[in-house]
Design a protein around this motif. Structure first.
Motif, mmCIF file in Angstrom:
data_model
loop_
_atom_site.group_PDB
_atom_site.id
_atom_site.type_symbol
_atom_site.label_atom_id
_atom_site.label_comp_id
_atom_site.label_asym_id
_atom_site.label_seq_id
_atom_site.Cartn_x
_atom_site.Cartn_y
_atom_site.Cartn_z
ATOM 1 N N ARG A 1 -13.386 -7.814 0.621
ATOM 2 C CA ARG A 1 -14.042 -6.627 1.154
ATOM 3 C C ARG A 1 -14.827 -5.873 0.097
ATOM 4 O O ARG A 1 -15.908 -5.355 0.379
ATOM 5 N N ASN B 1 -3.715 -6.850 -2.048
ATOM 6 C CA ASN B 1 -4.649 -6.050 -2.850
ATOM 7 C C ASN B 1 -5.738 -6.926 -3.455
ATOM 8 O O ASN B 1 -6.914 -6.539 -3.501
ATOM 9 N N LEU C 1 -4.612 -1.006 -5.216
ATOM 10 C CA LEU C 1 -5.896 -1.704 -5.252
ATOM 11 C C LEU C 1 -6.591 -1.498 -6.594
ATOM 12 O O LEU C 1 -7.188 -2.435 -7.145
ATOM 13 N N ARG D 1 -6.731 -9.852 -2.276
ATOM 14 C CA ARG D 1 -7.585 -10.351 -1.192
ATOM 15 C C ARG D 1 -8.610 -9.296 -0.779
ATOM 16 O O ARG D 1 -9.789 -9.612 -0.582
ATOM 17 N N GLU D 2 -8.163 -8.052 -0.642
ATOM 18 C CA GLU D 2 -9.098 -6.982 -0.276
ATOM 19 C C GLU D 2 -10.139 -6.768 -1.363
ATOM 20 O O GLU D 2 -11.308 -6.499 -1.083
ATOM 21 N N ARG E 1 0.828 -1.201 0.000
ATOM 22 C CA ARG E 1 0.000 0.000 0.000
ATOM 23 C C ARG E 1 0.871 1.263 0.000
ATOM 24 O O ARG E 1 1.748 1.430 0.845
#
Length: 274
Positions: free
Chosen positions: A63, A56, A240, A58-59, A37
């Protein structure tokens, strides 16, 4: 007579350089998607991640729910491609080989529709989808794309190369129009079918404006719309966003690589037609 060795090296070197220039943004996008990040925001920006990570991605899926949006895009693009191919092939073949009253006049009207910008038709299309009860559904995205003038024109031009004698012989043997279409016409049109399928899938997968208009519920959004919404929430999170761009590009890239032989064959066949 063979060209000099230095000329061949020069041409190949130029082609490699041009390919690198074209691919560099994609390769850097892939590299940034594996960075920590904030790492890509430094100056000068690094070419490779100092320590590669899958955080990145995974998020993005855990999410941000990108898996759902990719599934939406796959359903919409797949249904649009299959259904529009059926309509475009049938209509193109009919305009090329079947005789009916007003055929040429109707086709001329269709060609005239090519000059109408798509943006002009969005409000009437939205009102029509609302009247049909298809707003905020897959059908609202797919139905307006079921038949395209460009696809009909493309199929018609290829279908005109099919000898009339071949079709007449099949009719004399007792074959119906549906059997002729499925057994004779479709195999001949395979290169253009693949080419049109790639064009249609890419256009539907990358479409941003129409899904944004007709899909108000977030759970129905396609990947490009969801990625744009995500970018507003994570303006500074370049890593991201690059990961989101990668997962959006991969499906169409895989499709193109899998069908590129037929796609190129279709382009080469079209280049020698009169």
């Amino acid at each position: 007579m063979k060209s000099p060795l230095w000329q061949r090296f020069a041409v190949n070197g130029l082609l490699i350089a041009m390919a690198f220039v074209a691919l560099f943004p994609l390769l850097w996008m892939l590299s940034v998607s594996f960075m920590q990040r904030g790492e890509a925001s430094t100056f000068p920006p690094p070419l490779l991640p100092a320590q590669a990570t899958l955080a990145n991605y995974r998020e993005l899926f855990e999410r941000a729910g990108m898996g759902r949006y990719l599934l939406n895009s796959l359903i919409v693009a797949g249904a649009t491609t299959l259904l529009s191919l059926a309509f475009n092939l049938a209509a193109g073949y009919a305009f090329a080989k079947l005789r009916f009253a007003g055929r040429e006049r109707v086709f001329q009207v269709l060609l005239g529709a090519l000059v109408i910008p798509a943006q002009v038709t969005m409000i009437p299309l939205f009102l029509m989808m609302k009247w049909l009860g298809l707003v905020n559904s897959y059908g609202g995205v797919v139905v307006p794309l079921l038949a395209g003038v460009f696809g009909i024109f493309l199929v018609r031009q290829y279908a005109r190369s099919i000898p009339d004698d071949l079709l007449e012989a099949a009719r004399i043997d007792g074959a119906g129009e549906l059997r002729i279409f499925l057994a004779i016409v479709q195999p001949v049109l395979k290169p253009i079918v693949v080419t049109l399928a790639i064009f249609t899938f890419l256009a539907s997968w990358n479409d941003f404006m129409w899904p944004l208009i007709v899909l108000s519920d977030q759970t129905w959004q396609t990947a490009p719309v969801a990625l744009a919404s995500l970018s507003r929430e994570h303006v500074q999170d370049n890593e991201l966003m690059m990961a989101g761009s990668v997962v959006t590009i991969v499906p169409v890239l895989v499709l193109f690589l899998a069908l590129q032989r037929h796609y190129i064959q279709g382009l080469l066949l079209g280049s020698v037609k009169g």
